[in-house]
Scaffold this motif. Structure first.
Motif, short mmCIF file in Angstrom:
data_model
loop_
_atom_site.label_atom_id
_atom_site.label_comp_id
_atom_site.label_asym_id
_atom_site.label_seq_id
_atom_site.Cartn_x
_atom_site.Cartn_y
_atom_site.Cartn_z
N ILE A 35 0.86 -1.18 0.00
CA ILE A 35 0.00 0.00 0.00
C ILE A 35 0.89 1.23 0.00
CG2 ILE A 35 -1.78 1.30 1.22
CD1 ILE A 35 -2.69 -1.32 2.49
N CYS A 36 0.77 2.06 -1.03
CA CYS A 36 1.53 3.31 -1.14
C CYS A 36 0.67 4.45 -0.60
CB CYS A 36 1.90 3.58 -2.60
SG CYS A 36 2.83 2.25 -3.38
N VAL A 37 1.12 5.08 0.45
CA VAL A 37 0.33 6.08 1.15
C VAL A 37 0.52 7.46 0.51
CG1 VAL A 37 -0.06 7.24 3.35
CG2 VAL A 37 0.49 4.80 3.29
N GLY A 38 -0.60 8.11 0.22
CA GLY A 38 -0.57 9.48 -0.25
C GLY A 38 0.03 9.68 -1.61
N GLU A 39 0.00 8.64 -2.46
CA GLU A 39 0.57 8.75 -3.79
C GLU A 39 -0.48 8.43 -4.84
OE1 GLU A 39 3.96 6.27 -4.14
OE2 GLU A 39 5.07 7.26 -2.53
N PRO A 40 -0.46 9.14 -5.96
CA PRO A 40 -1.40 8.82 -7.04
C PRO A 40 -1.05 7.48 -7.67
CG PRO A 40 0.20 10.43 -7.79
CD PRO A 40 0.41 10.27 -6.31
N ALA A 41 -2.05 6.82 -8.19
CA ALA A 41 -1.81 5.54 -8.85
C ALA A 41 -0.93 5.75 -10.07
CB ALA A 41 -3.14 4.90 -9.26
N GLN A 42 0.04 4.85 -10.26
CA GLN A 42 0.95 4.93 -11.39
C GLN A 42 0.94 3.61 -12.13
OE1 GLN A 42 4.67 5.89 -9.53
NE2 GLN A 42 4.22 8.07 -9.40
N SER A 43 1.18 3.70 -13.42
CA SER A 43 1.25 2.50 -14.23
C SER A 43 2.60 1.83 -14.02
CB SER A 43 1.08 2.86 -15.71
OG SER A 43 -0.16 3.49 -15.93
#
Length: 235
Positions: A35-43
């Motif tokens: 889980i990446c906190v506070g980051e926009p989804a990236q491809s």
């Protein structure tokens, strides 16, 4: 982890969290997702002729390399984290570099709680910038701790500690990455220990062990320092 639970990694992209995730994976930890906190989804990284093209490493990229599912909170509030943990169905969370105090409801979302990787030998150097203060104190051997997160900063049951060698001239960010790797390997070992909570012990109280973010005055050199200590700190 021992048993059938789902262990999830939670953090923000930075040297400590990146090192911790790499340490967990290199030690063979069985993670369910990241889980990446506070980051926009990236491809995933772009591919050109079967070759991955990337400009930098972040948690999502490291997870992609390990073929782990990735989720993004988009925010770093307590509610954002709680929703992500619930969606992941985690039974235990290993966390690094989360600059937030979570509510009791969030801390109890998972059956075995949230384990935090803190880059210092707790209870020494509690607070938001432990590696800076260890370097300022001229240490050649720092530390990393794995403890159960509570609402009290860098407190709660202490699962384990490990030393972190600091080569002369190392920078703070590189030191954090190394501490993260050591902490990740330590956490991986602890994940395999059955019924670890039988051996838990609170982080002991140590007066003056908490340091805040450094101010401009904290970057100055002390006349009494030897040359090697001054060089370590300058670098």
């Amino acid at each position: 982890m021992a048993g059938n639970g789902k262990a999830v990694f939670l953090g923000t992209s930075g040297p400590l969290a990146l090192g911790a995730l790499r340490g967990l994976l290199s030690a063979g930890a069985h993670l369910h997702s990241v889980i990446c906190v506070g980051e926009p989804a990236q491809s995933p990284p772009n591919e050109l002729g079967g070759i991955q093209i990337r400009t930098h490493d972040d948690l999502a990229t490291v997870a992609y390399d390990a073929r782990l599912p990735v989720a993004h909170t988009y925010g770093s509030t307590d509610q954002d984290v709680r929703r992500a943990l619930t969606d992941a169905g985690a039974s235990l969370v290993v966390c690094a570099c989360l600059a937030a105090i979570l509510a009791p409801e969030t801390l109890s979302t998972t059956a075995h709680g949230i384990w935090n990787i803190h880059p210092s030998p707790l209870p020494r150097f509690r607070g938001p910038a432990p590696m800076f203060w260890q370097l300022r104190n001229g240490l050649s051997v720092a530390g990393v701790s794995v403890h159960k997160m509570t609402q009290t900063i860098d407190s709660g049951p202490l699962w384990g500690r490990a030393p972190v060698q600091l080569p002369s001239g190392i920078g703070e960010l590189q030191a954090e990455h190394i501490a993260g790797e050591v902490g990740g390997r330590l956490a991986a070992k602890l994940l395999e220990a059955p019924r670890i909570e039988r051996h838990r012990r609170p982080v002991p109280f140590l007066s003056g062990s908490y340091q805040t973010h450094p101010t401009s005055a904290d970057f100055s050199l002390e006349p009494k320092w030897q040359a090697e200590r001054a060089l370590r700190f300058i670098r």
